[in-house]
Design a protein around this motif. Structure first.
Motif: not given
Length: 203
Positions: A184-191
């Motif tokens: 799920a952290a992959d979604t956060c990494v974009s920002c």
């Protein structure tokens, strides 16, 4: 003199004539691949099928269809526990009709939905994931999946709607149905590309 000889000769002649007739009829026929089909269409051209909400999507989307029978996938859980079908989650009929316009079963299947999404309201419909915001927060209070490089732990459902950027996060950004579980952290990494969840620390 052998009395059967004339009979054998006659049989050989008749056999030769039969073979010649068959060969002549075959050579005069047009090859099947070159034969025109009705309405002047070429049989080798892929057939376009009009999309409809009740059609069997897995006829073309075979990879996604396979996940609906794979116990390790979220799609299978939805099928088994909620008797879900493709249209249960993919409800944006106007967009789906548009992206399927002119499509055929031989087209390359997309790896990701681009023109249509699964809306959060669909996931949170009555009888599905219809918990309140507080109930959802309580369910993931101890989930440590979102822990940044500084040790800051964030409840995944707490960030939803926290700022303008977070409001754009969809359920399907973290919860994948047709592929193995993703981080799920992959979604956060974009920002949060520096691995820090505190805002205004990078720029």
């Amino acid at each position: 003199m052998d009395k059967a000889l004339p009979i054998r000769k006659a049989f050989c002649v008749l056999s030769a004539v039969a073979v010649a007739v068959v060969l002549a009829s075959c050579s005069s026929q047009q090859p099947a691949a070159d034969k025109p089909v009705e309405n002047g269409a070429n049989a080798s051209e892929p057939v376009q099928v009009a999309w409809s909400p009740d059609m069997d999507c897995t006829t073309c989307h075979t990879a996604e269809g396979a996940t609906m029978e794979d116990g390790a996938m979220g799609a299978c859980t939805h099928v088994q526990q909620a008797q879900a079908v493709c249209g249960t989650c993919h409800t944006d009929e106007a967009s789906l009709a548009g992206v399927h316009e002119g499509a055929t079963a031989t087209d390359t299947m997309p790896k990701k939905l681009k023109a249509t999404t699964v809306d959060a309201k669909t996931c949170q419909a009555a009888g599905c994931h219809d918990e309140s915001q507080d109930e959802m927060l309580a369910l993931t209070a101890d989930v440590a999946d979102l822990t940044d490089s500084q040790g800051t732990q964030v409840n995944p459902h707490e960030v939803m709607g926290k700022t303008a950027g977070h409001a754009d996060i969809l359920c399907t950004d973290c919860h994948t149905m047709h592929k193995a579980k993703v981080n799920a952290a992959d979604t956060c990494v974009s920002c949060h590309h520096a691995g820090v969840y505190e805002c205004n620390t990078c720029h």
